[in-house]
Design a protein around this motif. Structure first.
Motif, PDB file in Angstrom:
ATOM      1  N   GLU A 273     -13.864  -5.827 -29.961  1.00 50.93           N
ATOM      2  CA  GLU A 273     -13.816  -6.580 -28.709  1.00 50.93           C
ATOM      3  C   GLU A 273     -12.477  -6.394 -27.998  1.00 50.93           C
ATOM      4  O   GLU A 273     -12.419  -6.429 -26.766  1.00 50.93           O
ATOM      5  N   THR A 274     -11.420  -6.206 -28.762  1.00 53.77           N
ATOM      6  CA  THR A 274     -10.121  -5.918 -28.149  1.00 53.77           C
ATOM      7  C   THR A 274     -10.199  -4.623 -27.338  1.00 53.77           C
ATOM      8  O   THR A 274      -9.717  -4.556 -26.200  1.00 53.77           O
ATOM      9  N   ALA A 275     -10.808  -3.590 -27.918  1.00 62.34           N
ATOM     10  CA  ALA A 275     -10.971  -2.327 -27.192  1.00 62.34           C
ATOM     11  C   ALA A 275     -11.849  -2.524 -25.962  1.00 62.34           C
ATOM     12  O   ALA A 275     -11.558  -1.984 -24.875  1.00 62.34           O
ATOM     13  N   ALA A 283      -7.582  -1.047 -18.121  1.00 63.39           N
ATOM     14  CA  ALA A 283      -6.292  -0.628 -18.670  1.00 63.39           C
ATOM     15  C   ALA A 283      -6.289   0.873 -18.951  1.00 63.39           C
ATOM     16  O   ALA A 283      -7.234   1.407 -19.526  1.00 63.39           O
ATOM     17  N   LYS A 284      -5.216   1.531 -18.556  1.00 69.47           N
ATOM     18  CA  LYS A 284      -5.058   2.948 -18.868  1.00 69.47           C
ATOM     19  C   LYS A 284      -4.621   3.165 -20.305  1.00 69.47           C
ATOM     20  O   LYS A 284      -4.784   4.262 -20.847  1.00 69.47           O
ATOM     21  N   LEU A 285      -4.066   2.115 -20.917  1.00 75.42           N
ATOM     22  CA  LEU A 285      -3.497   2.215 -22.262  1.00 75.42           C
ATOM     23  C   LEU A 285      -3.561   0.850 -22.912  1.00 75.42           C
ATOM     24  O   LEU A 285      -3.350  -0.179 -22.250  1.00 75.42           O
ATOM     25  N   LEU A 286      -3.837   0.823 -24.206  1.00 73.67           N
ATOM     26  CA  LEU A 286      -3.853  -0.404 -24.995  1.00 73.67           C
ATOM     27  C   LEU A 286      -2.687  -0.387 -25.976  1.00 73.67           C
ATOM     28  O   LEU A 286      -2.455   0.614 -26.663  1.00 73.67           O
ATOM     29  N   LEU A 287      -1.949  -1.510 -26.044  1.00 67.32           N
ATOM     30  CA  LEU A 287      -0.945  -1.722 -27.084  1.00 67.32           C
ATOM     31  C   LEU A 287      -1.374  -2.957 -27.860  1.00 67.32           C
ATOM     32  O   LEU A 287      -1.258  -4.076 -27.355  1.00 67.32           O
ATOM     33  N   PRO A 288      -1.920  -2.790 -29.086  1.00 65.26           N
ATOM     34  CA  PRO A 288      -2.427  -3.932 -29.847  1.00 65.26           C
ATOM     35  C   PRO A 288      -1.279  -4.744 -30.452  1.00 65.26           C
ATOM     36  O   PRO A 288      -0.344  -4.197 -31.044  1.00 65.26           O
ATOM     37  N   ILE A 305      -5.742  -2.655 -37.035  1.00 63.90           N
ATOM     38  CA  ILE A 305      -5.349  -1.445 -36.314  1.00 63.90           C
ATOM     39  C   ILE A 305      -6.309  -0.298 -36.627  1.00 63.90           C
ATOM     40  O   ILE A 305      -6.643   0.504 -35.754  1.00 63.90           O
ATOM     41  N   GLN A 306      -6.806  -0.229 -37.850  1.00 66.43           N
ATOM     42  CA  GLN A 306      -7.762   0.815 -38.200  1.00 66.43           C
ATOM     43  C   GLN A 306      -9.047   0.667 -37.378  1.00 66.43           C
ATOM     44  O   GLN A 306      -9.572   1.656 -36.843  1.00 66.43           O
ATOM     45  N   LEU A 307      -9.542  -0.562 -37.270  1.00 68.95           N
ATOM     46  CA  LEU A 307     -10.803  -0.786 -36.575  1.00 68.95           C
ATOM     47  C   LEU A 307     -10.663  -0.637 -35.063  1.00 68.95           C
ATOM     48  O   LEU A 307     -11.559  -0.098 -34.393  1.00 68.95           O
ATOM     49  N   VAL A 308      -9.543  -1.116 -34.497  1.00 67.08           N
ATOM     50  CA  VAL A 308      -9.399  -1.004 -33.046  1.00 67.08           C
ATOM     51  C   VAL A 308      -9.208   0.455 -32.635  1.00 67.08           C
ATOM     52  O   VAL A 308      -9.692   0.880 -31.568  1.00 67.08           O
ATOM     53  N   LEU A 309      -8.552   1.255 -33.467  1.00 72.39           N
ATOM     54  CA  LEU A 309      -8.401   2.672 -33.150  1.00 72.39           C
ATOM     55  C   LEU A 309      -9.755   3.384 -33.190  1.00 72.39           C
ATOM     56  O   LEU A 309     -10.032   4.236 -32.337  1.00 72.39           O
ATOM     57  N   PRO A 318      -6.937   5.433 -24.569  1.00 75.52           N
ATOM     58  CA  PRO A 318      -5.674   5.712 -25.247  1.00 75.52           C
ATOM     59  C   PRO A 318      -5.048   4.432 -25.831  1.00 75.52           C
ATOM     60  O   PRO A 318      -5.114   3.363 -25.214  1.00 75.52           O
ATOM     61  N   VAL A 319      -4.459   4.562 -27.014  1.00 79.62           N
ATOM     62  CA  VAL A 319      -3.811   3.443 -27.705  1.00 79.62           C
ATOM     63  C   VAL A 319      -2.444   3.904 -28.174  1.00 79.62           C
ATOM     64  O   VAL A 319      -2.314   5.009 -28.714  1.00 79.62           O
ATOM     65  N   THR A 320      -1.439   3.071 -27.985  1.00 79.16           N
ATOM     66  CA  THR A 320      -0.117   3.355 -28.534  1.00 79.16           C
ATOM     67  C   THR A 320       0.212   2.303 -29.588  1.00 79.16           C
ATOM     68  O   THR A 320      -0.037   1.108 -29.385  1.00 79.16           O
TER      69      THR A 320
END
Length: 343
Positions: A273-275, A283-288, A305-309, A318-320
């Motif tokens: 759901e975060t993604a 959003a062009k980029l996600l920072l969890p 972090i494993q699941l959101v990626l 894209p995720v940083t």
């Protein structure tokens, strides 16, 4: 000890909230009437979860961190330094904007409970530069830390809070002229070129038995040439798409990802759901954030972090994922070194 709890709005202050659409029967409300009650997470189930929790709810060794000189930014462009959980510093054009700082080593009214993971508590108030704007999303202990906020008082110029939250800071010695309270969709310009708009979140508040006396919020942060979404805590809902349509798109969304449980699903996102929320926001980029510092739920510490990626990669988002203390400058390639890849 009692000072840790802060001070809820007085009756006179509560009268100012009367007539607001998100304030009913003496409490703030979520959009659509979404609510969470203690009975939604019964003690028997919580005890069973505790007894069955895997050993991996905490990391097996200290987290890798990076020591950065926060007094001398490497770039004038908007740069984010994450301190673990939901604490981070945004530096841009010589300005310092600090969000939800918790540096006391515990996300609790008592120092021996909900302690920070070894390695995650690498920064203290003394490491911070003068703070132009302190932004608070709500008054839970893992976002509003008494010891940290008291220690910051002489460093902070402006404070932005949701309605009612500034009462805690006044009780802790902040001057009224330092404090600005916002309702959802209110905007403040604490500094020229820095605009903060409070936006809805699907959550709750409370530092005592009296819940929802203060408001919770996310924020749209507009800087010259950049727009950021500061998510705070929130369950997934249609408000993300509405915020994206009204205020987006965003160069980066800093969104809660971690410390979830189906018992409190209404007020905390699951990783997928975060993604989805980041996509809804445009959003062009996600920072969890909201992970890698405290155990508030009993999933493996690095599962979020494993699941959101996985979810973000499948969606092409894209995720940083910088290490704690590692600067990330907007417009540079995402940081994806798997520093979390251990139990």
């Amino acid at each position: 000890m009692l000072h840790v709890f802060g001070k809820n709005p007085t009756r006179n202050i509560q009268r100012r909230f009367l007539g607001l659409t998100n304030y009913q029967n003496g409490r703030f409300e979520n959009l659509g009437g979404v609510s969470f009650r203690p009975t939604d997470a019964p003690m028997g189930k919580m005890l069973r979860d505790f007894l069955r929790k895997p050993r991996t709810v905490t990391p097996s060794r200290p987290l890798p961190t990076l020591q950065t000189d926060l007094h001398h930014p490497a770039s004038e462009l908007p740069t984010i330094i994450w301190f673990g959980h939901s604490s981070y510093l945004i530096q841009a054009d010589g300005r310092n904007i600090l969000v939800d700082p918790v540096f006391s080593g515990a996300a609790s009214p008592v120092s021996f409970a909900v302690k920070a993971y070894p390695g995650s508590d690498a920064y203290q108030v003394a490491d911070l530069p003068p703070i132009d704007v302190l932004v608070l999303t709500h008054d839970h202990y893992d976002h509003l830390d008494y010891a940290t906020v008291r220690a910051l008082r002489e460093k902070v110029q402006h404070v932005i809070t949701p309605l009612g939250v500034s009462g805690h800071l006044r009780a802790w010695g902040y001057a009224p002229e330092q404090l600005t309270e916002l309702n959802w969709h209110d905007t403040a310009e604490p500094l020229p070129g820095v605009h903060l708009t409070a936006t809805p979140a699907q959550h709750m508040s409370g530092r005592s038995l009296a819940a929802r006396q203060t408001l919770w919020a996310s924020y749209v942060l507009e800087l010259p040439g950049a727009r950021l979404f500061l998510g705070g805590d929130s369950g997934y809902g249609p408000h993300f798409r509405a915020i994206g349509e009204q205020y987006g798109p965003f160069d980066v969304a800093l969104l809660e990802n971690g410390q979830y449980n189906l018992s409190w699903h209404a007020i905390h996102c699951l990783p997928e759901e975060t993604a989805r929320a980041a996509q809804d926001l445009g959003a062009k980029l996600l920072l969890p954030v909201h992970w890698a510092k405290f155990t508030l739920a009993y999933h493996p510490w690095n599962e979020p972090i494993q699941l959101v990626l996985q979810a973000a990669d499948a969606a092409g988002l894209p995720v940083t994922v910088p290490r704690i203390g590692e600067p990330y400058t907007l417009g540079t390639p995402p940081k994806r070194e798997a520093w979390w890849a251990f139990d």
